[in-house]
Enzyme design. Sequence first.
Site, mmCIF file in Angstrom:
data_model
loop_
_atom_site.group_PDB
_atom_site.id
_atom_site.type_symbol
_atom_site.label_atom_id
_atom_site.label_comp_id
_atom_site.label_asym_id
_atom_site.label_seq_id
_atom_site.Cartn_x
_atom_site.Cartn_y
_atom_site.Cartn_z
ATOM 1 N N TYR A 54 120.900 -23.052 2.928
ATOM 2 C CA TYR A 54 121.196 -22.201 4.091
ATOM 3 C C TYR A 54 120.335 -20.951 4.018
ATOM 4 O O TYR A 54 120.252 -20.321 2.956
ATOM 5 C CB TYR A 54 122.674 -21.798 4.122
ATOM 6 C CG TYR A 54 123.442 -22.601 5.132
ATOM 7 C CD1 TYR A 54 123.084 -22.564 6.482
ATOM 8 C CD2 TYR A 54 124.491 -23.428 4.748
ATOM 9 C CE1 TYR A 54 123.763 -23.324 7.419
ATOM 10 C CE2 TYR A 54 125.172 -24.191 5.686
ATOM 11 C CZ TYR A 54 124.801 -24.131 7.021
ATOM 12 O OH TYR A 54 125.458 -24.879 7.942
ATOM 13 N N ASP A 200 104.992 -22.605 28.219
ATOM 14 C CA ASP A 200 105.446 -23.674 27.317
ATOM 15 C C ASP A 200 104.238 -24.576 27.073
ATOM 16 O O ASP A 200 103.824 -25.325 27.957
ATOM 17 C CB ASP A 200 106.601 -24.442 27.976
ATOM 18 C CG ASP A 200 107.088 -25.597 27.103
ATOM 19 O OD1 ASP A 200 106.394 -25.952 26.133
ATOM 20 O OD2 ASP A 200 108.169 -26.142 27.403
ATOM 21 N N THR A 226 106.274 -27.100 20.942
ATOM 22 C CA THR A 226 106.759 -27.992 19.893
ATOM 23 C C THR A 226 105.659 -28.065 18.841
ATOM 24 O O THR A 226 104.524 -27.618 19.073
ATOM 25 C CB THR A 226 107.057 -29.411 20.422
ATOM 26 O OG1 THR A 226 105.881 -29.928 21.029
ATOM 27 C CG2 THR A 226 108.206 -29.415 21.408
ATOM 28 N N LYS A 229 103.444 -32.708 18.783
ATOM 29 C CA LYS A 229 102.666 -33.503 19.748
ATOM 30 C C LYS A 229 101.192 -33.443 19.331
ATOM 31 O O LYS A 229 100.836 -33.968 18.280
ATOM 32 C CB LYS A 229 102.919 -32.996 21.161
ATOM 33 C CG LYS A 229 104.394 -33.129 21.582
ATOM 34 C CD LYS A 229 104.627 -32.756 23.015
ATOM 35 C CE LYS A 229 106.061 -33.006 23.448
ATOM 36 N NZ LYS A 229 106.977 -31.900 23.167
ATOM 37 N N ARG A 235 108.622 -32.953 13.803
ATOM 38 C CA ARG A 235 109.362 -32.697 15.044
ATOM 39 C C ARG A 235 110.015 -31.316 14.956
ATOM 40 O O ARG A 235 110.773 -31.049 14.008
ATOM 41 C CB ARG A 235 110.417 -33.795 15.164
ATOM 42 C CG ARG A 235 111.085 -33.960 16.473
ATOM 43 C CD ARG A 235 111.658 -35.353 16.576
ATOM 44 N NE ARG A 235 110.567 -36.289 16.790
ATOM 45 C CZ ARG A 235 109.992 -36.503 17.975
ATOM 46 N NH1 ARG A 235 110.413 -35.873 19.056
ATOM 47 N NH2 ARG A 235 108.999 -37.358 18.098
#
Length: 433
Positions: A54, A200, A226, A229, A235
């Site tokens: 954590y 984006d 992201t 890609k 991911r």
Amino acid sequence: MFDYQFLKSADPEIYESIVGEIQRENNTLELIASENFVSPAVTQALGNVMTNKYAEGLPNKRYYGGCKFVDIAEELARERACRLFDADHANVQPHSGAQANTAAFLALLKPGDKFMGMNLAHGGHLTHGSPVNISGIYFHVIPYGVRKDTGYIDLDEVEDIARREKPKLILAGASAYGREIDYAAFRQIADETGAKLMADIAHPAGLIASGLIKSSIPHAHITTTTTHKTLRGPRGGMILVGSNGENDMGITTPKGKVKKWSEVFDSAVFPGAQGGPLMHVIAAKAVAFKEALEPSFKEYSKQIISNAKTLAQALSDKGYHIVSGGTDTHVFLVDLSNRGMTGRAAERALENAGITVNKNMVPFDTQSPFVTSGIRLGPPAMTTRGMKEEQMRIIASLIDRVLSDLENEDVIRTVSKEVTELCRQFPLYDVPD
Ligand code: DSN
């Protein structure tokens, strides 16, 4: 390449599903524009004990003890991301692009506020105001689109809408649009109408990092992306702020404290939209950013664009209608409405032949999103395998043979064999024993 000795005996069913996926990726032509194949180094960084930790907060400002080593990984990821995109600030914690966008909305909008985003049917994204997504449920989206005659974003329409509607935010970005986005023009419209500009860049991030197409960073107040890609990482998502955002976007809190915009975005990610960051994924992001800083990544990105242009041209030469007439990037849409078939039927037939694509709405589509009139194609994954222009022309011909005789099982069988042979010439992953 992969060692699964523990998994194989602990959970044979999951082991088998992973082996099946490795074989599927090895033996099919992956043309989904948003997918890619990560390096063995990235997969190893993903599968590590940092998943145990954590680490709410930021490096050296955590809510938990024991963060010494995850801090190293996150600092490296942030520093490499800033170098890669020439940004002043990076937050590498968003679990996905959708999470990064949700955090950006949280920072910039209040429920009910107006924002402009690209129409999903024209190439926009679910998180840019779809009525079934939080972006369209909590906020008031005013969509803009592409011109019917050119397939390009209609900047005149964007300006007219912005002047009329006075949105608080304009979102520039798309998931099925092959042309470069003019972020400077969007910024000018935003400034003239009192809006903030969010970009984006999830799709073209790798091409932007390579300096091959225009960057949003100098123009947008906030950029989301992201990492999996064209950027070819694990991911995940990320937020980037350039000096433009830092300089003119400080905000004053109710207590009179001026907060830097990067702090506002950091707080929007955590505690605003997420809890504990995925530290193993952040380690893998750092590895991918290191790979993308290598000169070979720029060569890879150049090859993606050349492959995409070649594939689009080869299909166009066979009579397929490419939306906007081609592509500047890694992706393009094929409008199949003049071929008497739906995107859904094309996707299914191609999958049966070992060619993976996704059905996609085309601008001004009359079919539903489950049926669609088009397919979206992109070669980033095939370029990672080493395929070049010659293979793109072969792939166009394989696609054409399937789509010219959709119901013909013999054609599908023959094409499928040729797909397997082509894949064999460009090996990808070793299959575990
Ligand atoms: N679903 C992704 C795509 O395929 O473009 C975007 O998030």
